[in-house]
Design an enzyme around this catalytic site. Structure first.
Site, PDB file in Angstrom:
ATOM      1  N   GLU A  79     -23.127  23.154 -49.174  1.00  0.00           N
ATOM      2  CA  GLU A  79     -22.166  22.749 -49.868  1.00  0.00           C
ATOM      3  C   GLU A  79     -22.322  22.864 -51.354  1.00  0.00           C
ATOM      4  O   GLU A  79     -21.432  23.115 -51.927  1.00  0.00           O
ATOM      5  CB  GLU A  79     -22.123  21.147 -49.527  1.00  0.00           C
ATOM      6  CG  GLU A  79     -21.368  20.606 -48.145  1.00  0.00           C
ATOM      7  CD  GLU A  79     -22.487  20.475 -47.274  1.00  0.00           C
ATOM      8  OE1 GLU A  79     -23.691  21.095 -47.285  1.00  0.00           O
ATOM      9  OE2 GLU A  79     -22.296  20.175 -46.079  1.00  0.00           O
ATOM     10  N   ARG A  80     -23.647  22.723 -51.618  1.00  0.00           N
ATOM     11  CA  ARG A  80     -23.983  22.942 -53.141  1.00  0.00           C
ATOM     12  C   ARG A  80     -24.031  24.587 -53.415  1.00  0.00           C
ATOM     13  O   ARG A  80     -23.599  24.692 -54.632  1.00  0.00           O
ATOM     14  CB  ARG A  80     -25.477  22.342 -53.106  1.00  0.00           C
ATOM     15  CG  ARG A  80     -25.947  22.267 -54.692  1.00  0.00           C
ATOM     16  CD  ARG A  80     -27.229  21.635 -54.903  1.00  0.00           C
ATOM     17  NE  ARG A  80     -27.195  20.269 -54.504  1.00  0.00           N
ATOM     18  CZ  ARG A  80     -28.035  19.352 -53.729  1.00  0.00           C
ATOM     19  NH1 ARG A  80     -29.287  20.250 -53.496  1.00  0.00           N
ATOM     20  NH2 ARG A  80     -27.653  18.320 -53.403  1.00  0.00           N
ATOM     21  N   ASP A 125     -34.643  12.686 -50.319  1.00  0.00           N
ATOM     22  CA  ASP A 125     -35.087  13.556 -51.560  1.00  0.00           C
ATOM     23  C   ASP A 125     -34.738  12.441 -52.732  1.00  0.00           C
ATOM     24  O   ASP A 125     -33.792  11.754 -52.901  1.00  0.00           O
ATOM     25  CB  ASP A 125     -33.755  14.537 -51.423  1.00  0.00           C
ATOM     26  CG  ASP A 125     -34.193  15.369 -50.447  1.00  0.00           C
ATOM     27  OD1 ASP A 125     -35.317  16.161 -50.495  1.00  0.00           O
ATOM     28  OD2 ASP A 125     -33.217  15.741 -49.415  1.00  0.00           O
ATOM     29  N   GLU A 179     -36.355  17.341 -55.767  1.00  0.00           N
ATOM     30  CA  GLU A 179     -35.333  18.461 -56.099  1.00  0.00           C
ATOM     31  C   GLU A 179     -35.622  19.352 -57.130  1.00  0.00           C
ATOM     32  O   GLU A 179     -35.787  20.642 -56.806  1.00  0.00           O
ATOM     33  CB  GLU A 179     -34.353  17.578 -56.540  1.00  0.00           C
ATOM     34  CG  GLU A 179     -33.457  16.613 -55.586  1.00  0.00           C
ATOM     35  CD  GLU A 179     -32.704  17.379 -54.733  1.00  0.00           C
ATOM     36  OE1 GLU A 179     -32.597  18.590 -54.323  1.00  0.00           O
ATOM     37  OE2 GLU A 179     -32.036  16.704 -53.617  1.00  0.00           O
ATOM     38  N   ASP A 211     -33.637   6.663 -47.982  1.00  0.00           N
ATOM     39  CA  ASP A 211     -33.220   8.148 -48.352  1.00  0.00           C
ATOM     40  C   ASP A 211     -34.220   8.982 -48.416  1.00  0.00           C
ATOM     41  O   ASP A 211     -35.630   8.231 -48.503  1.00  0.00           O
ATOM     42  CB  ASP A 211     -32.469   7.939 -49.661  1.00  0.00           C
ATOM     43  CG  ASP A 211     -32.402   9.351 -50.412  1.00  0.00           C
ATOM     44  OD1 ASP A 211     -31.874  10.160 -49.525  1.00  0.00           O
ATOM     45  OD2 ASP A 211     -32.670   9.501 -51.552  1.00  0.00           O
TER      46      ASP A 211
HETATM   47  C1  XBP Z   1     -30.304  15.173 -51.084  1.00  0.00           C
HETATM   48  C2  XBP Z   1     -29.510  16.324 -51.102  1.00  0.00           C
HETATM   49  C3  XBP Z   1     -29.950  17.764 -50.223  1.00  0.00           C
HETATM   50  C4  XBP Z   1     -31.145  18.418 -50.849  1.00  0.00           C
HETATM   51  C5  XBP Z   1     -31.011  19.937 -50.184  1.00  0.00           C
HETATM   52  O1  XBP Z   1     -29.659  14.172 -51.179  1.00  0.00           O
HETATM   53  O2  XBP Z   1     -28.571  16.429 -51.544  1.00  0.00           O
HETATM   54  O3  XBP Z   1     -28.933  18.363 -50.300  1.00  0.00           O
HETATM   55  O4  XBP Z   1     -30.819  18.782 -52.139  1.00  0.00           O
HETATM   56  O5  XBP Z   1     -31.145  19.679 -48.991  1.00  0.00           O
HETATM   57  P1  XBP Z   1     -29.916  12.625 -50.676  1.00  0.00           P
HETATM   58  P2  XBP Z   1     -30.442  20.611 -47.674  1.00  0.00           P
HETATM   59  O6  XBP Z   1     -31.137  12.252 -51.289  1.00  0.00           O
HETATM   60  O7  XBP Z   1     -28.782  11.784 -51.386  1.00  0.00           O
HETATM   61  O8  XBP Z   1     -29.952  12.775 -49.249  1.00  0.00           O
HETATM   62  O9  XBP Z   1     -30.435  22.052 -48.536  1.00  0.00           O
HETATM   63  O10 XBP Z   1     -31.537  20.767 -46.631  1.00  0.00           O
HETATM   64  O11 XBP Z   1     -29.297  20.349 -47.582  1.00  0.00           O
HETATM   65 MG    MG Z   2     -31.735  11.074 -52.709  1.00  0.00          MG
END
Ligand code: XBP
Ligand code: MG
Length: 253
Positions: free
Chosen positions: A56-57, A12, A19, A10
């Site tokens: 989505e967020r 992030d 984050e 993964d």
């Molecule tokens: C990562 C995310 C992403 C980032 C934002 O989750 O949820 O949405 O926060 O990225 P994970 P984008 O580590 O579980 O993959 O704005 O590019 O979508």
């Molecule tokens: Mg993650």
């Protein structure tokens, strides 16, 4: 007994703590630039992280935390526009070197490559974000270390759906049984375990209270020889940091 062939990471929260001081800040910059008075605090962002994917967020925020705001009719384009601006701010932060890799990541990648393990990435973030992170922490050539970079909208159902891991496995032509996944969040391990992958978790401040039931090992970090990890759940066989030998031992569990 399955022989370890590949590691799937993964991004992030796992490769880097992106984050709180990365994505969140970039969202806020994009909102300000668009003349919106929205502000995602550190506390609010914890709640918003329950939904993966930036677009989505934003929608989740509007539907649950800012219900007074009326989305324009072209809501999909509106959100996509904000998200594009957010991505530009985020990649600029990475270019400026604002976000380092987490402890143990570079060491483990180097060892894995030296040992001939195959590498892949499975993330919900936008592909250009992964490129910028790798390029500005490990160098441009590191993009080639990963045989598959599965990211963003490449699969419609983002984590916790298993699709992104399934996609990476399918592209590598590998069975889940010969791979180890690395995650930091509950949505992440739901996704990796949904794809039948064994998973090691390294938590961060946003995810320490998540449910990691089913993870092989839950740690505070991957660790370094001089900076040992803390084991939060599972058996690390006396190891102090995650290396290929430990991963091989865990494969036998
Ligand atoms: C990562 C995310 C992403 C980032 C934002 O989750 O949820 O949405 O926060 O990225 P994970 P984008 O580590 O579980 O993959 O704005 O590019 O979508
Ligand atoms: Mg993650």
């Amino acid at each position: 007994m399955a022989k370890l062939e590949a590691l799937i990471f993964d991004v992030d929260g796992t490769l880097a703590d992106t984050e709180r001081d990365g994505h969140r800040v970039a969202f806020n910059l994009a909102f300000a630039e668009a003349g919106l008075d929205w502000h995602w605090s550190v506390e609010l962002y914890e709640k918003l992280l329950s939904v993966t994917g930036g677009k989505e967020r934003i929608r989740y925020y509007l539907e649950n935390f800012n219900t007074d705001f009326t989305l324009p009719e072209n809501d999909v384009e509106f959100i996509a526009g904000l998200h594009q601006s957010k991505t530009a701010h985020y990649t600029a932060m990475l270019e400026a070197g604002a976000i380092p890799l987490r402890s143990g990541v570079k060491r483990l990648l180097d060892e894995a490559r030296a040992t001939g393990l195959r590498l892949a990435i499975a993330t919900t973030t936008t592909p250009i974000n992964v490129q910028a992170l790798l390029e500005h922490t490990l160098g441009k050539e590191s993009l080639d270390w990963f045989e598959v970079i599965a990211a963003g909208d490449i699969v419609p159902a983002k984590k916790p759906a298993p699709d992104i891991y399934d996609y990476a496995l399918q592209k590598m032509g590998l069975d889940a049984n010969v791979c180890m996944a690395f995650e930091d969040s509950e949505n992440g391990i739901k996704s990796s375990m949904g794809a039948k992958l064994r998973t090691i978790v390294a938590i961060n401040d946003y995810t320490r209270d998540h449910d990691f039931n089913g993870a092989l090992l839950v740690l505070d970090q991957l660790g370094e020889p001089e900076q040992p990890f803390q084991v939060l759940a599972g058996d690390a066989y006396g190891a102090k940091y995650v290396d290929v030998a430990l991963i091989r031992k865990l494969m036998q569990d």
